[in-house]
Design an enzyme around this catalytic site. Structure first.
Site, mmCIF file in Angstrom:
data_model
loop_
_atom_site.group_PDB
_atom_site.id
_atom_site.type_symbol
_atom_site.label_atom_id
_atom_site.label_comp_id
_atom_site.label_asym_id
_atom_site.label_seq_id
_atom_site.Cartn_x
_atom_site.Cartn_y
_atom_site.Cartn_z
ATOM 1 N N LYS A 54 40.338 40.241 40.693
ATOM 2 C CA LYS A 54 41.834 40.127 40.275
ATOM 3 C C LYS A 54 41.984 39.818 38.815
ATOM 4 C CE LYS A 54 43.054 38.810 44.928
ATOM 5 N NZ LYS A 54 43.606 37.704 45.725
ATOM 6 N N HIS A 79 44.703 34.816 41.829
ATOM 7 C CA HIS A 79 45.132 35.107 40.420
ATOM 8 C C HIS A 79 45.093 33.971 39.728
ATOM 9 C CE1 HIS A 79 46.433 38.920 42.207
ATOM 10 N NE2 HIS A 79 46.010 39.564 41.321
#
Length: 157
Positions: A54, A79
């Protein structure tokens, strides 16, 4: 309490997770250190670890100086975890604001290597142009990724 995010929706599920999202999306940078532009230059503009990770596209702020940076770090489940690692890296230098995210696959096999930017962050939302900007930043990073084939798409998750 620990920060947790819904694996399907990306929604913050705990107070700690909600605080992370609030901190990384705040527009007011009143707590930004009053560091010079030279200090922000010590923070690498692009860091992309090998594999599928991510990524977050962020703005660092130190006083009136800003710098856009990209991080795709292995070992980060969410994230917000990537943003938190960047925040640790910048402690005392700058504040961190997330402007978007998605996924990056960095494949080092072959003579040139490939980097693919795609998807979006469920936690921070779909941001138009984020993946294209991320790919451009990687392409512009003339040191480590100069020989890589870099592509981007807004498709997928």
């Amino acid at each position: 309490m620990t920060d947790r995010f819904d694996d399907v929706t990306g929604e913050a599920l705990t107070d700690d997770a909600r605080e992370l999202v609030r901190r990384f999306t705040a527009t007011a940078d009143a707590d930004a250190p009053t560091t010079t532009a030279v200090s922000l230059d010590v923070v690498p503009r692009v860091v992309v670890h090998p594999g599928k990770n991510k990524f977050v596209l962020c703005v660092l702020r130190a006083g009136d100086v800003t710098r856009e940076v990209l991080r795709a770090l292995s070992g980060c489940e969410y994230h917000a975890d990537v943003a938190r690692e960047l925040e640790r890296e910048c402690r005392g230098i700058a504040t961190v604001r997330v402007i978007g995210g998605g996924r990056i696959i960095r494949d080092d096999r072959g003579e040139t290597g490939d980097i693919r930017v795609y998807g979006y962050s469920k936690t921070f939302g779909r941001v138009p142009g984020c993946n294209e900007r991320a790919a451009r930043m990687i392409t512009d990073d003339t040191s480590e990724f100069a020989s890589y084939a870099v592509s981007w798409s807004d498709d997928g998750y």
